[in-house]
Design a protein around this motif. Structure first.
Motif, mmCIF file in Angstrom:
data_model
loop_
_atom_site.group_PDB
_atom_site.id
_atom_site.type_symbol
_atom_site.label_atom_id
_atom_site.label_comp_id
_atom_site.label_asym_id
_atom_site.label_seq_id
_atom_site.Cartn_x
_atom_site.Cartn_y
_atom_site.Cartn_z
ATOM 1 N N ARG A 68 -84.151 -69.729 1.656
ATOM 2 C CA ARG A 68 -84.872 -68.782 1.945
ATOM 3 C C ARG A 68 -85.821 -69.229 3.051
ATOM 4 O O ARG A 68 -85.865 -68.351 3.946
ATOM 5 N N THR B 150 -82.521 -64.971 -1.079
ATOM 6 C CA THR B 150 -81.696 -65.605 -2.116
ATOM 7 C C THR B 150 -82.095 -64.847 -3.379
ATOM 8 O O THR B 150 -80.992 -65.233 -4.171
ATOM 9 N N PRO C 34 -87.148 -71.880 -2.946
ATOM 10 C CA PRO C 34 -87.439 -71.192 -1.837
ATOM 11 C C PRO C 34 -87.361 -72.109 -0.550
ATOM 12 O O PRO C 34 -87.078 -71.872 0.612
#
Length: 369
Positions: free
Chosen positions: A81, A113, A56
């Motif tokens: 992300r 994502t 992320p």
């Protein structure tokens, strides 16, 4: 800056560009690596792709000249992300955003994502358009669907070198004096080679000469190499022109080691068939079983095509298999000095489990000398 992401299945997502305005059309894929975003961006295997990172937080280590795997960026966009705007790494010389903007490549954040990854795992890779200019959801989907895609394109000619060069002291140099000096002479076919592959060959004591992908086999043999290395690269091996015939001519004449696309092209030279994987293998944590030793290796991978195991001739032995989907990950010829793997043993960026394959290549050259 607001951006729209339109997928060919009709999905539309909103995002924010962190690298300026623009558009990017490409094949949407995902990569599961937690580190090494600079390496995957500069790996020519990613040509034409829109890469979604499953980890992320991206950008915290910045970018530096030492971690380049080629001269530039090859994917058309990077989807994350959350982008980290302030890198904290003593090696960083610029931010990821500046790197992307300087190269004219889109970077977008605020993307779901997980949603994109699950879509790709379920439906497979798909065509997509990212735009900061076209804010009409119907339009971005329609344009994504109309795009011709990558499967029929010869991407190798876009990334291969134009003229031959020597790799020495971690830099490309003029091709002069290749025959001089100590160490085995290795000719590298550049289908989209990563610098890490050249670094490892040089570290093993080889003299390395890189040649364009369509270099005739007769020219390579005239150089009297001790071995030929078939590099990694992008796209569908069946769409690459003027290559497989040269590999066929080299078989039995000189030891051959192939990686990724080089593995697939060697397979086509054997008479194998290839097929497209549903979601592809992209990441630095793929488990592969060595069928010769029974050991499991954690590998770095970046490919969307694979060799059909049922098409492997009796003269060729499977040596490695993927533990996630049982796809073929390695093979060797039973009589000729030729072997290959689908994954990336040069570990940039990835684990070191498979470095022994470069030593095996050295051993083949020793036996042939």
């Amino acid at each position: 800056m607001k951006a729209l992401i339109g997928l060919e299945d009709g999905t539309v997502l909103t995002a924010r560009s962190f690298s300026g305005s623009g558009e990017a059309m490409g094949e949407l894929v995902f990569n599961t690596s937690m580190t090494g975003y600079q390496e995957l961006l500069t790996d020519p295997s990613g040509a034409g792709q829109l890469v979604t990172m499953t980890y992320p937080l991206i950008g915290n280590s910045g970018v530096n000249p030492e971690d380049m795997e080629s001269a530039g960026i090859h994917p058309r966009a990077l989807l994350v992300r959350e982008y980290q705007r302030w890198p904290s790494n003593y090696r960083a010389t610029e931010s990821l955003a500046d790197f992307l903007q300087r190269s004219g490549v889109l970077g977008v954040e605020g993307v779901d994502t997980r949603l994109l990854t699950r879509k790709i795992r379920t439906a497979g890779t798909m065509k997509a358009l990212i735009s900061t200019e076209d804010m009409d959801p119907d339009s971005v989907v329609r344009r994504a669907r109309a795009w011709s895609g990558l499967d029929e394109r010869d991407l190798v000619k876009q990334v291969s070198c134009v003229t031959r060069y020597r790799w020495q002291d971690d830099v490309p140099l003029p091709a002069d004096h290749f025959a001089e000096g100590a160490g085995y002479k290795v000719v590298v076919y550049d289908y989209g080679v990563k610098y890490a592959q050249l670094r490892l060959l040089a570290r093993k004591g080889c003299r390395v000469l890189v040649v364009p992908a369509d270099t005739p086999a007769e020219e390579v043999l005239a150089l009297q190499p001790d071995g030929v290395f078939l590099s990694s690269g992008p796209g569908n091996p069946a769409a690459v022109h003027n290559v497989v015939g040269n590999v066929k001519k080299l078989l039995g004449q000189v030891p051959i080691f192939g990686i990724c696309l080089g593995h697939l092209l060697l397979g086509l030279a054997y008479g194998c068939r290839t097929y497209k994987l549903k979601a592809g293998h992209r990441g630095s944590n793929h488990p592969v079983k060595n069928l010769l030793t029974g050991r499991v290796e954690i590998t770095s991978q970046s490919h969307g095509f694979c060799i059909d195991t049922a098409s492997v001739p009796a003269s060729v032995e499977a040596t490695h298999t993927n533990l996630n989907d049982n796809s073929l990950e390695g093979m060797r010829h039973r009589e000729l000095p030729a072997f290959s793997v689908q994954y990336h043993p040069e570990f940039a960026s990835g684990p070191h489990d498979a470095e022994y394959l470069f030593d095996r290549f050295i051993q083949l050259m020793e036996q042939a000398s």
